[in-house]
Design an enzyme around this catalytic site. Structure first.
Site, PDB file in Angstrom:
ATOM      1  N   ASN A  80      37.343  37.625  47.446  1.00 41.53           N
ATOM      2  CA  ASN A  80      38.605  37.178  48.048  1.00 41.53           C
ATOM      3  C   ASN A  80      38.385  36.173  49.171  1.00 41.53           C
ATOM      4  O   ASN A  80      39.287  35.384  49.491  1.00 41.53           O
ATOM      5  CB  ASN A  80      39.385  38.359  48.615  1.00 41.53           C
ATOM      6  N   ASP A 138      45.945  46.445  44.674  1.00 40.42           N
ATOM      7  CA  ASP A 138      46.033  45.261  43.825  1.00 40.42           C
ATOM      8  C   ASP A 138      47.486  44.985  43.444  1.00 40.42           C
ATOM      9  O   ASP A 138      48.246  45.913  43.151  1.00 40.42           O
ATOM     10  CB  ASP A 138      45.195  45.485  42.553  1.00 40.42           C
TER      11      ASP A 138
END
Length: 253
Positions: free
Chosen positions: A80, A32
Site C-alpha cells: 500500500n 478491505d
C-alpha cells in the site's frame, strides 16, 4: 477465557440462534474494501478510509463484548505504501489519528506492529510512541494495528534478528544453521508472546490472505465476507464467529 454469547438473528423467514465465541482467543482481520465503498458512493478515497477507521472502533467493541483476548487489524500493507502520494498522505494521517484515538481510550492494550522504518518520520514516531506507551490494566484486550506490514517482510526480519542474536553469542554460520529453531524465529515476530490467530476474517469478497500473518496463521480458520469493510454489520461479525464455532479443529491430529 472467551465468553459464550447467544445471538438471535430475526428475518422475515425465520429466526436463527447462534452460540458464538467458544475458544476464540485471537482474531485477525484483513480490513478491505474502503476504497470501493467510497467509489460506489461518489465519495473521495479519504472519505472511505475515514469510514473504515470508524468501523474499526465499532468492531473492537464487538470483539470485547465477545470475550476475544487479542485482535490484529491489518490496515496498511507494505504494498500500500506504493500508492500515489495524494492518496497515501491522507491515509497515513487517518491511521495516525486512529492509533492515537484507540490508545487514548485507555480501554485496550494498543500495539502498532510493522516495519516503521518504511513510514514517514511523523507516522513512524507516532507508531513507536504508542507501541512503547504505558499499558492499561492487566486483562485488557490486546489490539495489534498492523501498519506497513507484510507477512514475508515480518518473517525475513524475524530470521535476521534470530541469526544476529546467535551470532552475538559467538555462533558461526554452520553453528547457526544447526542451532536455529522455530522458537527462535517465533520469539522475534511482531506478535511474540501472543497466541496465534484462531480465525482470520477478510472483508470485501476477496478470498486470499495476501501474506497476512504467514507464520502465525498456518492453522487459522478463514472466513471471507462479501461486505465492504465500512458496511460490515454486527450480523456479519456474528456469522463469522458462529462459523468458527461450528468447525471441528483437529490441528493436524
Amino acid at each position: 477465557m472467551a465468553q459464550r454469547r447467544t445471538v438471535v438473528i430475526n428475518s422475515s423467514a425465520s429466526s436463527t440462534c447462534w452460540d458464538v465465541g467458544t475458544g476464540l482467543r485471537h482474531l485477525g482481520v484483513i480490513v478491505d474494501g474502503s476504497r470501493r465503498w467510497a467509489k460506489a458512493r461518489a465519495l473521495s478515497t479519504a472519505d472511505g478510509h475515514r469510514a473504515g477507521a470508524e468501523k474499526i472502533h465499532e468492531v473492537l467493541d464487538w470483539c470485547e463484548e465477545s470475550g476475544i483476548q487479542v485482535v490484529t487489524m491489518w490496515v496498511l500493507s507494505v504494498a500500500n505504501l506504493r500508492r500515489p502520494a495524494d492518496e497515501l498522505s491522507p491515509l497515513l494521517n487517518i491511521i495516525e489519528d486512529l492509533v492515537l484515538d484507540l490508545h487514548c481510550t485507555g480501554r485496550w492494550d494498543v500495539r502498532p506492529i510493522g516495519d516503521f522504518g518504511l513510514l514517514p518520520k511523523r507516522t513512524a514516531a507516532i507508531m513507536s510512541l504508542v507501541a512503547g506507551a504505558e499499558k492499561p490494566q492487566p486483562g485488557a484486550m490486546q489490539v495489534n494495528v498492523a501498519v506497513a506490514y507484510g507477512g514475508r517482510e515480518e518473517l525475513v526480519g524475524a530470521v535476521r534478528r534470530s541469526v544476529a542474536e546467535l551470532a552475538a553469542r559467538g555462533y558461526n554460520a554452520e553453528d547457526i544453521a544447526e542451532a536455529l529453531e522455530e522458537r527462535d524465529i517465533a520469539r522475534h515476530l511482531y506478535t511474540s508472546g501472543q497466541p496465534d490467530p484462531d480465525l482470520v476474517i477478510r472483508t470485501s469478497g476477496e478470498q486470499r490472505l495476501s501474506g497476512f500473518m504467514a507464520w502465525q496463521g498456518f492453522q487459522s480458520e478463514l472466513y471471507f465476507c462479501t461486505s465492504l469493510w465500512p458496511d460490515l454489520t454486527r450480523r456479519d461479525f456474528d456469522a463469522a464467529l458462529a462459523s468458527y464455532d461450528r468447525r471441528s479443529r483437529t490441528r493436524g491430529a
